[in-house]
Design an enzyme around this catalytic site. Structure first.
Site, PDB file in Angstrom:
ATOM      1  N   LYS A 133       0.826  -1.214   0.000  1.00 45.36           N
ATOM      2  CA  LYS A 133       0.000   0.000   0.000  1.00 45.36           C
ATOM      3  C   LYS A 133       0.864   1.270   0.000  1.00 45.36           C
ATOM      4  O   LYS A 133       0.552   2.228  -0.715  1.00 45.36           O
ATOM      5  CB  LYS A 133      -0.948  -0.029   1.204  1.00 45.36           C
ATOM      6  CG  LYS A 133      -1.999  -1.145   1.082  1.00 45.36           C
ATOM      7  CD  LYS A 133      -2.720  -1.411   2.396  1.00 45.36           C
ATOM      8  CE  LYS A 133      -3.702  -2.570   2.253  1.00 45.36           C
ATOM      9  NZ  LYS A 133      -4.257  -3.004   3.540  1.00 45.36           N
ATOM     10  N   GLY A 165     -12.665  -5.656   4.660  1.00 44.36           N
ATOM     11  CA  GLY A 165     -13.994  -6.214   4.892  1.00 44.36           C
ATOM     12  C   GLY A 165     -14.902  -6.050   3.692  1.00 44.36           C
ATOM     13  O   GLY A 165     -14.629  -5.279   2.774  1.00 44.36           O
TER      14      GLY A 165
HETATM   15  N1  HSE Z   1      -5.402  -7.911   5.136  1.00 44.30           N
HETATM   16  C1  HSE Z   1      -5.595  -6.499   5.153  1.00 44.30           C
HETATM   17  C2  HSE Z   1      -5.782  -6.024   6.574  1.00 44.30           C
HETATM   18  C3  HSE Z   1      -6.770  -6.042   4.356  1.00 44.30           C
HETATM   19  O1  HSE Z   1      -5.698  -6.804   7.520  1.00 44.30           O
HETATM   20  O2  HSE Z   1      -5.983  -4.835   6.754  1.00 44.30           O
HETATM   21  C4  HSE Z   1      -6.524  -6.124   2.912  1.00 44.30           C
HETATM   22  O3  HSE Z   1      -5.467  -5.307   2.510  1.00 44.30           O
END
Ligand code: HSE
Length: 450
Positions: free
Chosen positions: A222, A321
């Site tokens: 990200k 989610g």
């Molecule tokens: N697995 C990620 C989290 C969500 O726990 O925030 C998807 O990027």
């Protein structure tokens, strides 16, 4: 004949006849299911109020049993993604399969067939961004990816559109819900990392294979995307310094709390304008309890953006989610549809990304920060003085020291907080200290972020 959409003839919209904007969805799992639900619920609003004749034409998923539980309406459902790709009437392909192998092929195929692509796939963009954006450029179509960074929080739109008039000189972000949940639970009850992780998996908050989350890779994907958008060049994922949260102990959290800090997994992006380099990193960090990100707990995410014109902006919300992520995907479908209706395509260009112009990243050794250290030492005369002197020899100044009574004499925790120090100087000093015979375990190091 003009197709009917939920019984509404298209020519009724402000007297204009419009072709339907057909959407094909590949992947009807958690997020894909949420997208189907939002399109079913909001479809009439999109068509009748926004004038966007959006129509979910096909859904593909190998797990065909999923279709029965979703409001797919008249959409043709199949196990084969090729059914979506080969449908010439579909102009927007939504890729929600995850992973990078099949997804890469699917996205490139869709772009080469001149279809716009909406994706939530951060790993795909962080690792294959230049190839994907160059295919989009060549075919004059868009790749939209709001859901890839921060789930439901409008992070990409904020960076590329709302704050475009700013030099965003820094971003600090808590952008992995799994890690934030684990650290919050460890803080609350003093529970060990492994126990909280097992509970989180049992409750469905953490993936069966949580490596990418707890190892910091998901946050790395990200921040790689955000840094690329911010400073106009590709940031290869594997060039980012990434540390996860697996070594954080309840003791560190308790010591941090006593000193007025909490521990969060942070993604950090800082632009050093003078040197024209960007510092991009992911690691656990101690934040003062008054810091605005310190109150972001459990599965919540936040992105703190520091703009030169607007000042600080904080995005806060659910970064993962079903419905939060689907919210971002549908926002992108609407963006693509608006472009299709009003004419322009690729309204926001990504040419700089496609050209593989890499950003110059700040070498990690040159990063300057404060450090928390938890030494485990033999309790004998001269230990504290020796550690302080060795740091002093490398120009590193100690801000505070804490030692507790009540531990066995041969393994006592001693906490040091340093003033600002250059990472390479700090590491050299620590390496020398670690060779001393009074050191009983590997020293815990956590950076302090102000
Ligand atoms: N697995 C990620 C989290 C969500 O726990 O925030 C998807 O990027």
């Amino acid at each position: 004949m003009v197709p009917l959409i939920i019984g509404c003839p298209l020519e009724l919209f402000k007297g204009q006849v419009m072709n339907p904007i057909n959407v094909g969805l590949v992947g009807a799992g958690t997020i894909g299911g949420g997208v189907v639900k939002i399109l079913a619920k909001q479809g009439e609003f999109f068509r009748n109020k926004l004038g966007l004749p959006i129509y979910l034409k096909r859904v593909a998923d190998v797990a065909t049993q999923r279709f029965a539980n979703l409001p797919v309406g008249d959409a043709a459902c199949s196990a084969n993604a090729d059914d979506v790709l080969s449908d010439d009437e579909i102009s927007i392909v939504v890729e929600l399969v995850g992973g990078t192998a099949f997804a890469r092929k699917l996205v490139l195929d869709a772009l080469n067939r001149k279809k716009h692509v909406v994706t939530a796939n951060k790993a795909l963009l962080a690792e294959y961004g230049p190839e994907i954006f160059s295919a989009a450029e060549k075919n004059n179509v868009s790749v939209l990816f709001e859901a890839a960074v921060g789930g439901g929080m409008p992070t990409i739109k904020t960076i590329r559109e709302a704050m475009i008039g700013n030099d965003i000189h820094a971003i600090k972000t808590i952008i992995n819900g799994t890690c934030n949940y684990i650290l919050s639970q460890m803080s609350g009850a003093g529970t060990a990392f492994e126990t909280v992780l097992a509970e989180a998996q049992a409750n469905g908050y953490a993936e069966a294979d949580p490596t990418l989350d707890i190892g910091g890779g998901d946050t790395g994907h990200k921040v790689a995307i955000m840094a690329s958008l911010l400073y106009g060049g590709y940031v290869p994922y594997d060039s980012i310094a990434i540390e996860g949260i697996t070594s954080i102990t309840p003791e560190d959290i308790a010591f941090a709390a006593e000193l007025g800090y909490c521990i969060k997994l942070l993604g950090i992006i800082k632009h050093d304008a003078e040197a024209n380099v960007v510092d991009v990193r992911v690691h656990p960090a101690m934040l003062h309890k008054e810091h605005i990100l310190a109150s972001v707990n459990d599965v919540f995410n936040a992105v703190l953006l520091e703009g030169d014109a607007v000042g600080d902006i904080l995005l806060y919300g659910k970064g993962a989610g079903e419905m939060p992520t689907a919210s971002a995907v549908v926002g992108d479908i609407i963006d693509a549809a608006r472009d299709l209706v009003s004419g322009p395509v690729r309204r926001i260009n990504m040419d700089y990304y496609a050209q593989e112009k890499e950003l110059s990243l700040k070498p990690h050794g040159e990063v300057i920060s404060r450090f928390y250290l938890r030494f485990t030492v033999k309790d004998e005369p001269g230990v504290l003085a020796t550690i302080a002197a060795m740091f002093g020899e490398h120009g590193i100044s100690i801000a505070s020291v804490m030692q507790k009574e009540g531990f066995a004499k041969d393994a006592v925790p001693v906490i040091f907080l340093t003033h600002m120090a250059r990472e390479e100087h700090f590491r050299t000093a620590l390496q020398e200290i670690e060779h001393k015979s009074f050191i009983k375990h590997t020293t815990q190091v956590i950076r302090i972020e102000d």
